[in-house]
Scaffold this active site. Structure first.
Site, short mmCIF file in Angstrom:
data_model
loop_
_atom_site.label_atom_id
_atom_site.label_comp_id
_atom_site.label_asym_id
_atom_site.label_seq_id
_atom_site.Cartn_x
_atom_site.Cartn_y
_atom_site.Cartn_z
N ASP A 1 -11.28 5.31 -3.33
CA ASP A 1 -10.10 5.88 -3.83
C ASP A 1 -10.66 6.57 -5.05
O ASP A 1 -11.73 6.62 -5.48
CB ASP A 1 -8.86 5.10 -4.02
CG ASP A 1 -9.17 3.84 -5.06
OD1 ASP A 1 -10.43 3.90 -5.46
OD2 ASP A 1 -8.43 3.24 -5.60
N CYS B 1 -18.34 -5.07 -18.00
CA CYS B 1 -18.70 -4.33 -16.85
C CYS B 1 -20.08 -5.06 -16.60
O CYS B 1 -20.75 -5.03 -17.15
CB CYS B 1 -18.87 -3.09 -16.85
SG CYS B 1 -19.57 -2.01 -15.43
N THR C 1 2.62 5.51 -7.67
CA THR C 1 3.63 4.68 -8.32
C THR C 1 2.86 3.45 -9.23
O THR C 1 2.03 2.95 -8.60
CB THR C 1 4.51 4.21 -7.41
OG1 THR C 1 5.17 5.00 -6.65
CG2 THR C 1 5.69 3.32 -8.31
N GLY D 1 9.26 7.20 -5.10
CA GLY D 1 8.53 8.67 -4.75
C GLY D 1 8.99 8.81 -3.37
O GLY D 1 10.30 8.62 -3.07
N TYR D 2 8.35 9.71 -2.77
CA TYR D 2 8.89 10.65 -1.71
C TYR D 2 9.60 9.68 -0.46
O TYR D 2 9.10 8.81 -0.05
CB TYR D 2 7.80 11.20 -1.00
CG TYR D 2 7.24 12.46 -1.86
CD1 TYR D 2 7.86 13.58 -2.17
CD2 TYR D 2 6.01 12.01 -2.34
CE1 TYR D 2 7.28 14.50 -3.04
CE2 TYR D 2 5.41 13.10 -3.17
CZ TYR D 2 6.04 14.20 -3.57
OH TYR D 2 5.47 15.38 -4.40
N TYR E 1 -6.86 6.16 4.60
CA TYR E 1 -7.14 5.25 3.48
C TYR E 1 -6.26 4.05 3.71
O TYR E 1 -6.68 2.81 3.39
CB TYR E 1 -6.74 5.70 2.08
CG TYR E 1 -6.61 4.96 0.76
CD1 TYR E 1 -7.83 4.81 0.38
CD2 TYR E 1 -5.48 4.32 0.67
CE1 TYR E 1 -7.82 3.85 -0.63
CE2 TYR E 1 -5.53 3.42 -0.43
CZ TYR E 1 -6.69 3.11 -1.15
OH TYR E 1 -6.56 2.36 -2.26
N CYS F 1 -26.15 1.22 -15.15
CA CYS F 1 -25.09 2.34 -14.78
C CYS F 1 -25.83 3.59 -15.71
O CYS F 1 -26.42 3.71 -16.83
CB CYS F 1 -23.98 2.10 -15.59
SG CYS F 1 -22.72 3.55 -15.67
N GLU G 1 0.94 -1.24 0.03
CA GLU G 1 -0.02 -0.04 0.08
C GLU G 1 0.90 1.38 0.06
O GLU G 1 0.56 2.27 -0.62
CB GLU G 1 -0.93 -0.03 1.19
CG GLU G 1 -1.97 -0.99 0.96
CD GLU G 1 -3.02 -0.65 0.16
OE1 GLU G 1 -3.25 0.52 -0.37
OE2 GLU G 1 -3.56 -1.68 -0.70
#
Length: 333
Positions: free
Chosen positions: A176, A235, A79, A119-120, A158, A241, A73
């Site tokens: 999300d 789907c 990413t 990433g960070y 999250y 939908c 996670e």
């Protein structure tokens, strides 16, 4: 489910649109998903069956180990997943358990993060500190509830909910970007955090957060992306939908990821990797090693470098010693 295709075919036979709105004649979004029927059993069963029949294979979907899921996670934040898979496997080969990570030198974890372009780098620092918390405060056993998981360093709502769902089947509905897109298009949920949370909770079957959250996120990623692929991905919600019926595939805006090449993130990573090779480096020596056009008095010179170092120092990753002449920088132990 297929992995290719250029669009979808709405039930109405009209072209897919992704720019319509209520203001230009599109249907008004409802408050909290009023198009969700009171008995949503068929909707739930259809999605779960669709997911179980065929979905993308990721190794973290084959485990319920909370440590392995937490690592996935944290790595997956901004990413691409195809880059996460080898990094995740390498990470677990290096530190197979939460106990192993808790004992690791934090600079080694940060260097790994930077080497794999994840990433960070402060995420690596927080992940390392979270492992120490699990070992020291929870006797090596992860807490199971989202609220308690949020007590871990760097674990927000999250991520806590995702770990609770996928490791313990004890989470709430995950919301999300992919889930928001699905809820907005399928059920007309307005672009509002509370509305999305309410609709997501309404839909999720009780006690099935693991399979449900995986399934609805997969639907958003594979079938209901920026360019919808309703037919190609099969789907399961096409018949219900709102977007498929009207041809209005408007969705909440999705922030674009800034380019990595030439970004501050890229040079922060270079600083961490370079300092990992040396005990300490003078500012100008470091500047020349991370940027070919580094010029002490230029646009990309000492002040530019100092700003990057101050950011890294604020994250607890780098220490600057400006009492020395010339000033030097080193990784914080």
């Amino acid at each position: 489910m297929t992995s290719s295709g250029n669009g979808s075919t709405p039930a109405s036979g009209s072209d897919v649109t992704t720019t319509g709105s209520a203001e230009d004649g599109g249907p008004e979004p409802t408050d909290d998903g009023e198009l969700i029927p009171e008995d949503a059993t068929e909707i739930r069963e259809g999605l779960i069956e669709w997911y179980r029949e065929d979905h993308r294979e990721f190794p973290w979907r084959e485990t319920d180990d909370a440590y392995e899921i937490l690592v996935s996670e944290v790595m997956s934040q901004q990413t691409q997943l195809d880059r996460v898979v080898p990094a995740w496997e390498d990470f677990l080969e290096t530190w197979p358990t939460v106990e192993d990570l808790s004992k690791a030198d934090q600079s080694d974890v940060v260097a790994f993060w930077s080497d794999h372009s994840l990433g960070y780098n402060n995420r690596a620092k927080y992940l390392s500190e979270a492992a120490r918390q699990v070992v020291s405060e929870y006797d090596g056993e992860f807490p199971e509830e989202p609220a308690e998981l949020q007590e871990l360093m760097g674990v927000g709502p999250y991520t806590a909910n995702a770990v609770a769902s996928f490791a313990f089947n004890a989470g709430d509905a995950v919301v999300d970007t992919n889930v928001k897109r699905v809820l907005h298009r399928a059920f007309g949920v307005r672009d509002d955090e509370d509305a999305f949370e309410t609709a997501a909770r309404t839909l999720m079957p009780e006690g099935e957060s693991r399979v449900w959250n995986n399934a609805i996120m997969e639907l958003g990623a594979v079938a209901c992306g920026t360019t919808p692929r309703c037919e190609e991905a099969g789907c399961p919600w096409r018949g219900r939908c709102r977007a498929y019926e009207t041809g209005d595939f408007t969705a909440p805006d999705v922030p674009t990821q800034p380019s990595f090449e030439g970004s501050r993130r890229q040079f922060r990573g270079r600083i961490v990797r370079t300092l990992g090779e040396y005990d300490a480096l003078a500012f100008d020596d470091l500047g020349h090693r991370i940027r070919v056009d580094y010029s002490p008095e230029g646009e990309h010179g000492r002040e530019w470098l100092r700003g990057l170092l101050e950011d890294l120092a604020a994250d607890g990753l780098v220490r600057m010693d400006e009492s020395r002449d010339p000033p030097v920088a080193r990784l914080r132990e």
